[in-house]
Design a protein around this motif. Structure first.
Motif: not given
Length: 250
Positions: A75-77, A82-85, A116-117, A234-241
């Motif tokens: 998984f590409e953290f 802004d995500f703390n794993p 995925h997570i 999780i705040k991020a742009q769509s990985y698939r896009q």
């Protein structure tokens, strides 16, 4: 019969199959390295225990029906800056939260890696010896609806109690209908403080009125879920896009 033949026969009778296939090579190693009898016996038991553990995990993974082979290492953290794993890794390393019937709730837009997570965390839970069942939320709701129509809903809920963790992926795709949301609420209420849920959803709690037609039911469902829960957003742009854009650019 020689002692070797007798030993092989007894190991087969006791269904110690891996010990049966490995004892001669381990005996050779023991003689070469001058092991004590205890060391030799320990090595035999360890190889059998390891094999059984591997087979148990294989059966548990098949039973869980995880969506593909997912892990935290793949998984590409960095994609979710802004995500703390750290709290997530704590859940993976210390599965005592399942013994306390706590929940894990993962929110985020489509394509940010929620499934995925959820799958990676489920895999770690399985490796710790717990039982997991992974469902798309819509598939599980449809199954529960069928059970309710056949007056078998409570039997199904008790059957699902066998699993330490029940995963409902993409809760937001459940249709807003009384038939669907009523069985979903019954599931949440049944597992409350009994067994754990892992839920992924596109919508934050403030938008769950789109899932439950009744605001009182929404409040009651959310209240039960968050009472004992760890919540991730999780705040991020769509990985698939992003991946599609890269392929288009090349």
């Amino acid at each position: 019969m020689s002692p070797y033949q007798t030993l092989s026969g007894l190991l087969k009778q006791l269904k110690l199959s891996h010990m049966l296939s490995q004892w001669e090579s381990i005996e050779t190693q023991a003689l070469q390295q001058q092991w004590s009898y205890a060391q030799f016996l320990l090595a035999l038991c360890e190889t059998e225990a390891q094999r059984r553990s591997e087979m148990r995990l294989k059966r548990a993974i098949t039973e869980a029906q995880l969506p593909g082979v997912k892990s935290f290492t793949t998984f590409e953290f960095s994609h979710c800056q802004d995500f703390n794993p750290a709290p997530l890794m704590q859940l993976a390393d210390q599965v005592s939260w399942l013994d306390r019937a706590e929940n894990c709730l993962i929110f985020g837009a489509s394509g940010v890696g929620k499934t995925h997570i959820a799958s990676a965390l489920s895999r770690r839970v399985l490796e710790a010896g717990k039982r997991v069942k992974f469902f798309s939320a819509t598939a599980l709701v449809q199954l529960l609806q069928q059970d309710k129509q056949c007056l078998q809903l409570q039997a199904r809920l008790r059957k699902l109690d066998r699993f330490d963790l029940l995963v409902l992926d993409d809760l937001g795709y459940v249709k807003k209908s009384e038939a669907e949301t009523s069985v979903l609420f019954e599931l949440i209420a049944h597992r409350y403080e009994r067994k754990s849920l892992l839920i992924t959803a596109n919508q934050p709690f403030s938008q769950w009125d789109t899932i439950f037609p009744d605001s009182m039911m929404t409040v009651a469902a959310v209240d039960r879920l968050v009472h004992h829960a760890v919540i991730f957003e999780i705040k991020a742009q769509s990985y698939r896009q992003q991946q599609a854009a890269k392929r288009t650019a090349t």
